[in-house]
Write a protein that holds these residues in place. Sequence first.
Motif, PDB file in Angstrom:
ATOM      1  N   LEU A   1       0.625   8.840  -0.871  1.00  9.86           N
ATOM      2  CA  LEU A   1      -0.364   8.978  -1.954  1.00  9.86           C
ATOM      3  C   LEU A   1      -0.055   8.005  -3.088  1.00  9.86           C
ATOM      4  CD1 LEU A   1      -0.851  12.832  -2.309  1.00  9.86           C
ATOM      5  CD2 LEU A   1      -2.681  11.158  -2.044  1.00  9.86           C
ATOM      6  N   GLU A   2       1.211   7.919  -3.455  1.00  9.64           N
ATOM      7  CA  GLU A   2       1.628   7.048  -4.560  1.00  9.64           C
ATOM      8  C   GLU A   2       1.279   5.589  -4.304  1.00  9.64           C
ATOM      9  OE1 GLU A   2       5.817   7.788  -5.024  1.00  9.64           O
ATOM     10  OE2 GLU A   2       5.490   9.716  -6.029  1.00  9.64           O
ATOM     11  N   VAL A   3       1.427   5.156  -3.054  1.00  8.24           N
ATOM     12  CA  VAL A   3       1.131   3.754  -2.744  1.00  8.24           C
ATOM     13  C   VAL A   3      -0.336   3.548  -2.390  1.00  8.24           C
ATOM     14  CG1 VAL A   3       3.503   3.208  -2.073  1.00  8.24           C
ATOM     15  CG2 VAL A   3       1.866   3.912  -0.321  1.00  8.24           C
ATOM     16  N   GLY A   4      -1.095   4.638  -2.355  1.00  9.60           N
ATOM     17  CA  GLY A   4      -2.536   4.528  -2.165  1.00  9.60           C
ATOM     18  C   GLY A   4      -3.022   4.401  -0.734  1.00  9.60           C
ATOM     19  N   LEU A   5      -2.171   4.730   0.229  1.00 11.77           N
ATOM     20  CA  LEU A   5      -2.585   4.599   1.630  1.00 11.77           C
ATOM     21  C   LEU A   5      -3.281   5.846   2.162  1.00 11.77           C
ATOM     22  CD1 LEU A   5       0.457   2.643   3.074  1.00 11.77           C
ATOM     23  CD2 LEU A   5      -1.854   1.788   2.630  1.00 11.77           C
ATOM     24  N   VAL A   6      -3.106   6.972   1.475  1.00 14.34           N
ATOM     25  CA  VAL A   6      -3.818   8.193   1.858  1.00 14.34           C
ATOM     26  C   VAL A   6      -4.486   8.777   0.620  1.00 14.34           C
ATOM     27  CG1 VAL A   6      -2.293   8.739   3.806  1.00 14.34           C
ATOM     28  CG2 VAL A   6      -1.857   9.755   1.594  1.00 14.34           C
ATOM     29  N   THR A   7      -5.506   9.575   0.890  1.00 18.07           N
ATOM     30  CA  THR A   7      -6.185  10.298  -0.179  1.00 18.07           C
ATOM     31  C   THR A   7      -5.939  11.783   0.040  1.00 18.07           C
ATOM     32  OG1 THR A   7      -8.238  10.421   1.084  1.00 18.07           O
ATOM     33  CG2 THR A   7      -7.980   8.543  -0.402  1.00 18.07           C
ATOM     34  N   ARG A   8      -6.115  12.550  -1.025  1.00 18.12           N
ATOM     35  CA  ARG A   8      -5.932  13.992  -0.926  1.00 18.12           C
ATOM     36  C   ARG A   8      -7.063  14.675  -1.688  1.00 18.12           C
ATOM     37  NH1 ARG A   8      -0.787  16.126  -3.786  1.00 18.12           N
ATOM     38  NH2 ARG A   8      -2.027  15.548  -5.579  1.00 18.12           N
TER      39      ARG A   8
ATOM     40  N   PHE B   1      -5.506   0.689   3.681  1.00 20.87           N
ATOM     41  CA  PHE B   1      -4.676   0.427   4.852  1.00 20.87           C
ATOM     42  C   PHE B   1      -4.987  -0.949   5.434  1.00 20.87           C
ATOM     43  CE2 PHE B   1      -3.518   0.971   9.381  1.00 20.87           C
ATOM     44  CZ  PHE B   1      -2.176   1.277   9.211  1.00 20.87           C
ATOM     45  N   ASP B   2      -6.274  -1.290   5.530  1.00 22.39           N
ATOM     46  CA  ASP B   2      -6.665  -2.611   6.032  1.00 22.39           C
ATOM     47  C   ASP B   2      -6.133  -3.722   5.133  1.00 22.39           C
ATOM     48  OD1 ASP B   2      -7.943  -1.518   8.208  1.00 22.39           O
ATOM     49  OD2 ASP B   2      -9.956  -1.676   7.339  1.00 22.39           O
ATOM     50  N   GLN B   3      -6.189  -3.505   3.824  1.00 26.24           N
ATOM     51  CA  GLN B   3      -5.652  -4.494   2.886  1.00 26.24           C
ATOM     52  C   GLN B   3      -4.149  -4.656   3.064  1.00 26.24           C
ATOM     53  OE1 GLN B   3      -6.890  -3.093  -0.957  1.00 26.24           O
ATOM     54  NE2 GLN B   3      -8.937  -3.973  -0.779  1.00 26.24           N
ATOM     55  N   ALA B   4      -3.456  -3.543   3.268  1.00 29.79           N
ATOM     56  CA  ALA B   4      -2.003  -3.606   3.481  1.00 29.79           C
ATOM     57  C   ALA B   4      -1.685  -4.376   4.760  1.00 29.79           C
ATOM     58  CB  ALA B   4      -1.414  -2.201   3.536  1.00 29.79           C
ATOM     59  N   LEU B   5      -2.447  -4.107   5.826  1.00 27.78           N
ATOM     60  CA  LEU B   5      -2.228  -4.825   7.081  1.00 27.78           C
ATOM     61  C   LEU B   5      -2.498  -6.316   6.919  1.00 27.78           C
ATOM     62  CD1 LEU B   5      -3.732  -2.416   9.767  1.00 27.78           C
ATOM     63  CD2 LEU B   5      -1.327  -2.871   9.275  1.00 27.78           C
ATOM     64  N   GLU B   6      -3.548  -6.645   6.190  1.00 29.88           N
ATOM     65  CA  GLU B   6      -3.868  -8.058   5.942  1.00 29.88           C
ATOM     66  C   GLU B   6      -2.739  -8.728   5.164  1.00 29.88           C
ATOM     67  OE1 GLU B   6      -7.185 -10.540   3.450  1.00 29.88           O
ATOM     68  OE2 GLU B   6      -7.859  -8.755   4.538  1.00 29.88           O
ATOM     69  N   TRP B   7      -2.223  -8.022   4.155  1.00 30.91           N
ATOM     70  CA  TRP B   7      -1.126  -8.565   3.366  1.00 30.91           C
ATOM     71  C   TRP B   7       0.113  -8.792   4.233  1.00 30.91           C
ATOM     72  CZ3 TRP B   7       3.690  -6.478   1.951  1.00 30.91           C
ATOM     73  CH2 TRP B   7       4.373  -7.200   0.974  1.00 30.91           C
ATOM     74  N   ILE B   8       0.411  -7.809   5.081  1.00 31.34           N
ATOM     75  CA  ILE B   8       1.573  -7.936   5.970  1.00 31.34           C
ATOM     76  C   ILE B   8       1.387  -9.115   6.917  1.00 31.34           C
ATOM     77  CG2 ILE B   8       2.791  -6.808   7.898  1.00 31.34           C
ATOM     78  CD1 ILE B   8       2.279  -4.130   6.362  1.00 31.34           C
ATOM     79  N   HIS B   9       0.178  -9.268   7.441  1.00 33.69           N
ATOM     80  CA  HIS B   9      -0.116 -10.388   8.341  1.00 33.69           C
ATOM     81  C   HIS B   9       0.079 -11.714   7.602  1.00 33.69           C
ATOM     82  CE1 HIS B   9      -1.966 -12.713  11.511  1.00 33.69           C
ATOM     83  NE2 HIS B   9      -2.762 -13.254  10.603  1.00 33.69           N
ATOM     84  N   CYS B  10      -0.468 -11.806   6.381  1.00 34.58           N
ATOM     85  CA  CYS B  10      -0.319 -13.035   5.594  1.00 34.58           C
ATOM     86  C   CYS B  10       1.142 -13.294   5.256  1.00 34.58           C
ATOM     87  CB  CYS B  10      -1.140 -12.957   4.313  1.00 34.58           C
ATOM     88  SG  CYS B  10      -2.905 -13.075   4.594  1.00 34.58           S
ATOM     89  N   LEU B  11       1.864 -12.241   4.962  1.00 36.24           N
ATOM     90  CA  LEU B  11       3.284 -12.379   4.663  1.00 36.24           C
ATOM     91  C   LEU B  11       4.016 -12.961   5.867  1.00 36.24           C
ATOM     92  CD1 LEU B  11       5.535 -11.793   2.587  1.00 36.24           C
ATOM     93  CD2 LEU B  11       5.803  -9.574   3.660  1.00 36.24           C
ATOM     94  N   GLY B  12       3.690 -12.458   7.046  1.00 38.27           N
ATOM     95  CA  GLY B  12       4.286 -12.984   8.271  1.00 38.27           C
ATOM     96  C   GLY B  12       3.940 -14.448   8.485  1.00 38.27           C
ATOM     97  N   MET B  13       2.689 -14.808   8.215  1.00 40.82           N
ATOM     98  CA  MET B  13       2.274 -16.201   8.356  1.00 40.82           C
ATOM     99  C   MET B  13       2.987 -17.070   7.320  1.00 40.82           C
ATOM    100  SD  MET B  13       0.382 -16.160  10.955  1.00 40.82           S
ATOM    101  CE  MET B  13      -0.392 -17.758  10.936  1.00 40.82           C
ATOM    102  N   SER B  14       3.089 -16.559   6.086  1.00 33.52           N
ATOM    103  CA  SER B  14       3.771 -17.307   5.038  1.00 33.52           C
ATOM    104  C   SER B  14       5.237 -17.512   5.399  1.00 33.52           C
ATOM    105  CB  SER B  14       3.675 -16.575   3.704  1.00 33.52           C
ATOM    106  OG  SER B  14       2.340 -16.485   3.298  1.00 33.52           O
ATOM    107  N   LYS B  15       5.849 -16.483   5.974  1.00 28.88           N
ATOM    108  CA  LYS B  15       7.253 -16.582   6.362  1.00 28.88           C
ATOM    109  C   LYS B  15       7.430 -17.649   7.429  1.00 28.88           C
ATOM    110  CE  LYS B  15      11.128 -13.822   7.978  1.00 28.88           C
ATOM    111  NZ  LYS B  15      11.561 -12.527   8.473  1.00 28.88           N
ATOM    112  N   LYS B  16       6.517 -17.675   8.409  1.00 24.66           N
ATOM    113  CA  LYS B  16       6.601 -18.697   9.459  1.00 24.66           C
ATOM    114  C   LYS B  16       6.398 -20.080   8.865  1.00 24.66           C
ATOM    115  CE  LYS B  16       5.105 -15.728  13.215  1.00 24.66           C
ATOM    116  NZ  LYS B  16       4.032 -15.390  14.136  1.00 24.66           N
ATOM    117  N   SER B  17       5.413 -20.217   7.964  1.00 24.00           N
ATOM    118  CA  SER B  17       5.164 -21.507   7.321  1.00 24.00           C
ATOM    119  C   SER B  17       6.377 -21.945   6.522  1.00 24.00           C
ATOM    120  CB  SER B  17       3.948 -21.429   6.409  1.00 24.00           C
ATOM    121  OG  SER B  17       2.805 -21.105   7.140  1.00 24.00           O
ATOM    122  N   PHE B  18       6.981 -20.994   5.791  1.00 29.32           N
ATOM    123  CA  PHE B  18       8.159 -21.298   4.991  1.00 29.32           C
ATOM    124  C   PHE B  18       9.305 -21.740   5.888  1.00 29.32           C
ATOM    125  CE2 PHE B  18      12.213 -19.833   3.181  1.00 29.32           C
ATOM    126  CZ  PHE B  18      12.224 -20.587   2.017  1.00 29.32           C
TER     127      PHE B  18
END
Length: 112
Positions: free
Chosen positions: A44-51, A67-84
């Motif tokens: 709840l605190e991180v905003g991934l579920v509602t109550r 949740f979709d935004q978090a997954l997109e961020w994680i995907h971009c983070l992974g891509m950024s890590k590979k690019s880095f």
Amino acid sequence: MGDETRMGILEFLAKEGEMKAGDICAAFPQHSPPGISAHLKKLLEVGLVTRRKEVQVRWYNLDKEAFDQALEWIHCLGMSKKSFQRSRFNQYENHGKQNESRQFELFNSSLK
């Protein structure tokens, strides 16, 4: 999100939809109700579920947009890590070539 139980709760809510807290606890019998409650609080605190509250019952649901935004961020983070990593590899590779060239120049000048 870095916890296996929280990921399990997210998966459970994604499959089942809105669920009562007691039903979520029942789906994870290896954990105590206060433990599941703590995980739900964190989600709840991180905003991934509602109550929503209905008298004494608490209903939880996956916030699909968050949740979709978090997954997109994680995907971009992974891509950024590979690019880095790729850019760092290229940087070291180029540095190595420059070093070899400089060493060759020094060696040649010492022969004169």
